[in-house]
Design an enzyme around this catalytic site. Structure first.
Site, short mmCIF file in Angstrom:
data_model
loop_
_atom_site.label_atom_id
_atom_site.label_comp_id
_atom_site.label_asym_id
_atom_site.label_seq_id
_atom_site.Cartn_x
_atom_site.Cartn_y
_atom_site.Cartn_z
N THR A 180 -26.45 -37.20 77.84
CA THR A 180 -25.14 -37.83 77.80
C THR A 180 -24.04 -36.79 77.53
OG1 THR A 180 -23.78 -39.24 76.37
CG2 THR A 180 -25.75 -38.37 75.38
N ASP A 181 -22.82 -37.09 77.97
CA ASP A 181 -21.69 -36.20 77.67
C ASP A 181 -21.37 -36.21 76.18
OD1 ASP A 181 -20.59 -38.75 77.54
OD2 ASP A 181 -18.88 -38.33 78.84
N GLU A 182 -21.91 -37.20 75.45
CA GLU A 182 -21.60 -37.28 74.02
C GLU A 182 -22.15 -36.10 73.23
OE1 GLU A 182 -21.79 -41.04 72.05
OE2 GLU A 182 -21.72 -42.14 73.93
N TYR A 212 -26.54 -40.81 67.05
CA TYR A 212 -27.05 -40.97 68.42
C TYR A 212 -26.92 -39.66 69.20
CZ TYR A 212 -26.70 -41.91 73.45
OH TYR A 212 -26.82 -41.84 74.81
N LYS A 221 -29.69 -36.93 70.81
CA LYS A 221 -29.74 -36.59 72.24
C LYS A 221 -29.61 -35.07 72.41
CE LYS A 221 -29.99 -39.00 75.34
NZ LYS A 221 -31.17 -39.59 76.04
N LYS A 281 -22.79 -53.55 74.60
CA LYS A 281 -21.92 -52.43 75.01
C LYS A 281 -20.53 -52.94 75.39
CE LYS A 281 -25.21 -49.46 74.33
NZ LYS A 281 -26.26 -49.09 75.22
N HIS A 339 -15.24 -42.10 65.29
CA HIS A 339 -15.07 -42.48 66.69
C HIS A 339 -14.51 -41.32 67.51
CE1 HIS A 339 -13.88 -46.14 69.38
NE2 HIS A 339 -14.76 -45.34 69.94
N1 LIG Z 1 -25.35 -46.12 79.05
C1 LIG Z 1 -24.63 -45.03 79.24
O1 LIG Z 1 -23.43 -45.11 79.49
C2 LIG Z 1 -25.29 -43.67 79.20
C3 LIG Z 1 -24.52 -42.54 79.53
C4 LIG Z 1 -25.13 -41.29 79.54
C5 LIG Z 1 -26.47 -41.17 79.23
N2 LIG Z 1 -27.19 -42.27 78.88
C6 LIG Z 1 -28.63 -42.08 78.60
O2 LIG Z 1 -29.34 -42.79 79.60
C7 LIG Z 1 -30.55 -43.31 79.06
C8 LIG Z 1 -30.61 -44.79 79.33
O3 LIG Z 1 -29.48 -45.43 78.74
P1 LIG Z 1 -29.29 -47.00 78.84
O4 LIG Z 1 -27.86 -47.29 78.59
O5 LIG Z 1 -29.95 -47.50 80.06
O6 LIG Z 1 -30.13 -47.46 77.56
P2 LIG Z 1 -30.73 -48.89 77.19
O7 LIG Z 1 -30.58 -49.01 75.71
O8 LIG Z 1 -30.13 -49.95 78.06
O9 LIG Z 1 -32.26 -48.78 77.58
C9 LIG Z 1 -33.17 -48.00 76.86
C10 LIG Z 1 -34.57 -48.41 77.30
O10 LIG Z 1 -35.49 -47.57 76.58
C11 LIG Z 1 -36.53 -48.38 76.07
N3 LIG Z 1 -37.07 -47.73 74.86
C12 LIG Z 1 -36.43 -47.55 73.67
N4 LIG Z 1 -37.24 -46.94 72.81
C13 LIG Z 1 -38.41 -46.69 73.46
C14 LIG Z 1 -39.63 -46.07 73.11
N5 LIG Z 1 -39.83 -45.56 71.89
N6 LIG Z 1 -40.61 -45.98 74.04
C15 LIG Z 1 -40.44 -46.49 75.28
N7 LIG Z 1 -39.30 -47.11 75.67
C16 LIG Z 1 -38.30 -47.20 74.76
C17 LIG Z 1 -35.88 -49.71 75.76
O11 LIG Z 1 -36.83 -50.77 75.69
C18 LIG Z 1 -34.92 -49.85 76.94
O12 LIG Z 1 -35.56 -50.48 78.03
C19 LIG Z 1 -30.56 -42.96 77.58
O13 LIG Z 1 -31.34 -41.80 77.41
C20 LIG Z 1 -29.08 -42.66 77.27
O14 LIG Z 1 -28.98 -41.73 76.23
C21 LIG Z 1 -26.63 -43.52 78.86
#
Ligand SMILES: NC(=O)c1ccc[n+]([C@@H]2O[C@H](COP(=O)([O-])OP(=O)(O)OC[C@H]3O[C@@H](n4cnc5c(N)ncnc54)[C@H](O)[C@@H]3O)[C@@H](O)[C@H]2O)c1
Length: 355
Positions: free
Chosen positions: A148-150, A173, A177, A212, A312
């Protein structure tokens, strides 16, 4: 507990090139699973997900019976399970999404963030190293970490995060990451593993969990409840439609250079209050077709400013020149188009469950 669906395929798949996708029942992971199952019929897509509160098999229902797809319910931090998957399948690549992903929850209690995001990532890396190392495939088989960009911290009014920006995470968080990114890089440096990292800005689109920002705005508006906006609403995020992110990930997984990081962004910086206003505009235009009980004037009247999130981050903006110039990717869906599609999807879900 391990639950494996589609036993027939599970037994057959040992020789077939398998792409292990973790977290494929969550928001981005599920959109990516569907994209890959549809785009690459020759890959066996193996989805490993713990089905926490954030994951649901509803998100992958449209591919559940496809011959090139199977699902395993389990924890990425369970090394016995993860190693057994590497032994039983011909895993030639990993795309690792599974994470605890909600900043607010990490501020309340970061324990599961450390366990899943750091230890879970390490467990996957170890299993991949062991399996691929034995077959001399460490430099061939790819481990793609979704970040993530975070991890870069927070920006002032100017500037953008590039791939060279030092990590400066500000909440539990993003700290986990960044820790996971460091571990992934270390496996590349130390063992010669073929790793690649992508760091994306804020995603929006269908299948995102209710908690979200964008789903909260839409669902609270539809329920005619206050729409909570943190602080003064002026925090800025760079938004990308999830389908554009999935296309970027497909490109990076297949064409990205070993040991490189790629930023993925939408070049769509918006304040949180702008996002809320835009969604309310869309819903206002749809109002006559919605089953709304009260005589609400505009959904904007529901917007309520709340106490700011601790620590934040003020502004994120991603410089994605590298992926555009080196890999030829660019987002295709404008914010207005993507937001309309997103609102339509949540309205459709809402009408299915509304009493
Ligand atoms: N949502 C965003 O805007 C965003 C932006 C940049 C990066 N990301 C990254 O993308 C990835 C997915 O994000 P998202 O928003 O789809 O998340 P999400 O929370 O919607 O989904 C996470 C998934 O991981 C599964 N999970 C959690 N813990 C687990 C474990 N211990 N073992 C197996 N599965 C597990 C959950 O059941 C869920 O299905 C993450 O790594 C996040 O850091 C998200």
């Amino acid at each position: 507990m391990i639950i494996i669906r589609h036993w027939g395929w599970y037994k057959m798949s040992k020789q077939r090139p398998t792409l292990l996708i973790t977290g494929g029942a969550g928001f981005i992971g599920a959109n990516f699973v569907v994209h890959m199952v549809n785009t690459y019929p020759d890959y066996h897509i193996l989805n490993l997900d713990k089905l926490t509160y954030a994951g649901t098999l509803e998100n992958v229902k449209e591919v559940e019976n496809r011959p090139n797809y199977s699902f395993v319910e389990g924890d990425i931090a369970d090394s016995i399970l993860v190693k057994s998957l590497f032994n039983e399948h011909n895993i030639t690549g990993v795309v690792h999404f599974a994470a605890e992903s909600h900043v607010d929850r990490s501020i309340e209690d970061g324990t599961s963030f450390v366990t899943t995001n750091v230890l879970g990532t390490y467990t996957l890396l170890e299993a991949a190293k062991e399996a691929w190392g034995k077959a001399d495939l460490l430099s061939e088989n790819r481990f793609h970490h979704i970040s993530t960009d975070e991890v870069y911290g927070s920006l002032g009014n100017d500037g953008m995060f590039s791939e060279e920006t030092p990590y400066d995470p500000r909440n539990p968080y993003s700290a986990t990451k960044a820790g996971a990114n460091m571990l992934v890089k270390s496996f590349g440096f130390t063992y010669g593993m073929n790793i690649v990292i992508s760091s994306c800005s804020n995603n929006y689109g269908p299948k995102q969990h209710q908690e979200k920002l964008i789903p909260t705005i839409i669902s609270n508006a539809l329920a005619e409840k206050p729409i909570p906006i943190y602080g003064d609403g002026e925090n800025i995020r760079d938004w990308i439609y999830v389908e554009d992110h999935c296309n970027a990930l497909d490109t990076i997984f297949h064409k990205g250079k070993v040991m490189e990081s790629y930023n993925v962004g939408g070049r769509t910086e918006k304040t949180n209050i702008d996002v809320a206003m835009k969604i309310c505009d869309i819903l206002d235009r749809m109002k006559d077709d919605l089953d709304i009980s009260s005589n609400i004037g505009s959904f904007k009247d529901l917007i309520t400013f709340t106490k700011d999130r601790l620590g934040h981050d003020r502004r994120y903006a991603v410089d994605d020149t590298k992926i555009r110039e080196q890999l030829g990717w660019a987002p295709e869906i404008s914010f207005d188009e993507g937001l309309k599609k997103t609102v339509d999807w949540y309205v459709d879900q809402w009408t299915k469950v509304a009493p």
